[in-house]
Design a protein around this motif. Sequence first.
Motif, PDB file in Angstrom:
ATOM      1  N   GLU A   1      30.002  37.042  41.023  1.00  0.00           N
ATOM      2  CA  GLU A   1      30.694  38.283  40.687  1.00  0.00           C
ATOM      3  C   GLU A   1      30.521  39.272  41.827  1.00  0.00           C
ATOM      4  O   GLU A   1      29.390  39.678  42.142  1.00  0.00           O
ATOM      5  N   THR A   2      31.646  39.639  42.472  1.00  0.00           N
ATOM      6  CA  THR A   2      31.672  40.751  43.425  1.00  0.00           C
ATOM      7  C   THR A   2      30.774  40.538  44.648  1.00  0.00           C
ATOM      8  O   THR A   2      30.383  41.491  45.290  1.00  0.00           O
TER       9      THR A   2
ATOM     10  N   SER B   1      40.132  40.893  41.577  1.00  0.00           N
ATOM     11  CA  SER B   1      39.434  41.278  40.352  1.00  0.00           C
ATOM     12  C   SER B   1      39.090  40.015  39.577  1.00  0.00           C
ATOM     13  O   SER B   1      39.702  38.958  39.788  1.00  0.00           O
ATOM     14  N   THR B   2      38.133  40.152  38.677  1.00  0.00           N
ATOM     15  CA  THR B   2      37.705  39.027  37.857  1.00  0.00           C
ATOM     16  C   THR B   2      38.881  38.473  37.055  1.00  0.00           C
ATOM     17  O   THR B   2      39.060  37.259  36.943  1.00  0.00           O
TER      18      THR B   2
ATOM     19  N   ASP C   1      33.900  35.483  42.821  1.00  0.00           N
ATOM     20  CA  ASP C   1      35.284  35.641  42.353  1.00  0.00           C
ATOM     21  C   ASP C   1      36.127  36.476  43.318  1.00  0.00           C
ATOM     22  O   ASP C   1      37.299  36.214  43.534  1.00  0.00           O
ATOM     23  N   HIS C   2      35.516  37.505  43.905  1.00  0.00           N
ATOM     24  CA  HIS C   2      36.207  38.386  44.864  1.00  0.00           C
ATOM     25  C   HIS C   2      35.125  39.176  45.553  1.00  0.00           C
ATOM     26  O   HIS C   2      33.963  39.103  45.167  1.00  0.00           O
TER      27      HIS C   2
ATOM     28  N   HIS D   1      36.509  47.275  43.896  1.00  0.00           N
ATOM     29  CA  HIS D   1      37.489  46.241  44.231  1.00  0.00           C
ATOM     30  C   HIS D   1      38.708  46.428  43.349  1.00  0.00           C
ATOM     31  O   HIS D   1      38.814  47.406  42.639  1.00  0.00           O
TER      32      HIS D   1
HETATM   33 ZN   LIG Z   1      34.770  40.082  39.353  1.00  0.00          ZN
END
Ligand SMILES: [Zn+2]
Length: 547
Positions: free
Chosen positions: A237-238, A274-275, A447-448, A460
């Motif tokens: 995540e991120t 984004s997720t 994910d990003h 983000h």
């Molecule tokens: Zn995310």
Amino acid sequence: MRLHRPALGSITLSALVAAWLLFGPNLSFWSRGLEYFGRYPLTLAAFAAGLYLLFFAALTTLSVKYLTKPLFIALILIAAAASFYMDTFGILVDRQMIQNVMLTTPAEARHLITPDYVLHMILFGLLPAGLVALVRVRHRDFGAKVLRNAGMVLPALALALGIVALNYQSFAGTFRAHRDLMGSLNPAAPIASAVHYAARRLQERDIVAAPLGLDARQSDRIAHSARPVVTVLVVGETARAQNFGLNGYSRDTTPELRERQVANFTDVSSCGTSTAVSVPCMFSVYPRKAYSEAKALASENLVDILTHSGQDVRWYDNDTGSMQVADRIPYEFLPAGNDTASCSGGECHDDILVKRLDKALDAVKGNSVIVLHQLGSHGPAYFERYPPEFERFRPACHSQEFSDCTRDEIVNAYDNTILYTDHVLSQMIDHLAARTDLATNLFYLSDHGESLGENGLYLHGAPYFLAPETQTHVPMIAWFSPGYGDLVSLDRACVADLSDAELSQDNVFHTMLGMSEVSTAVYEPGLDIFAPCRNAQVAEAHRGVVR
Ligand SMILES: [Zn+2]
């Protein structure tokens, strides 16, 4: 005692509220306008006048008795809320962002309601809304009102049209070159985005996932392996590639992974920013360019195919959910549990995933795929993502309010989250390595990415066409136990040679199928990163199925 309430005609009120909406909560919009039109002040003035006329015409048209006040107040509050996030984080409230908001958990939302936000809402929302509430609005009789309003709206529209016609080339050119300009106009942009989002949801409401890959089966050597094959996919995540030590970041944020001989991939791009885009996209059969949410929902995905191949597939989530990817497989939302050692306030540190993985490994009966969804580096409260002993980069920002911190402090806190992810992944690897009764492997990717103040941008979710590389360039690693390596005759030198290959989340679907040697008509060996590195006999078998 009666409060003296000033009285205004509905057209006057429309004119005043239009002026407030256009020039009050639109700092981001006008700073863009100034930048894009700055060398042509007359064009900018025409642009402002045209917009004002349109705002005025819209509000006057809507200034119907009983509707005027609630509507104007709602517009003021929407513009106030949206402008806070635009001005503070440089984000655009597009359809995707509305979706992110709708999918946000209450624990996450808590971080966004800060003292600065409250102050902003009072100044830009409650104060002007209170004034609108205070005035008495004079409405004419219906017939007279229609005539009078038409007498204002039609000339305003005609004038606006004239302005657009005179400046058509420069307006159109600017809109095309700077798609973010109109995307930052309050409250028009967030409202259009919400309508767009609602329409999308309505369309998608009845979509049923069609079966995919029902022909899936594992290779003989995996299906009949004496040791169950366990593939662990960690969805980060991120985490952004630029701050990942293994990618050559100036700070060593990945000391533990470095010791574990993982394969690292330096050039991996995400599907979204984004997720809600990246996660369903990477599990879908569609590559980024062909991906859409509706198409993904209309089809089963990677976890379904892995299930069809006879494996036990489970999803353990410490983030905000699987984005409907895990709808048809066993799913556990870990923050809903009662692990007080890892969790507080509805959020858990990612070590909860290590504990859950151990339990899952104890329960393994046959070939399995375990998806672990991290909370990772989710902002803005980076400092809440890791336990105190991981605060190695100091001073770290300890506020959810970025304006309380210097950029260095924000980056320090962010780097500590990467350091903690390094630890969590390394723990997982150690626990997998210790299970010599299983043939294990682990595949991790984020994910990003994240913006950390570059060009004034934070967090983000930027539209992909505008997104800086910091939001789309993600870290990715793979680790294979000796037992698994032997089973598939893995050529580790071949894997190492791929470290700088140009890869993306389009590879995840096929690589995961390949890791547990699932053949199906939808498997594309060309997108399976490790296909060339497993022994040739199997690659041959896969090709046979594809034809
Ligand atoms: Zn995310």
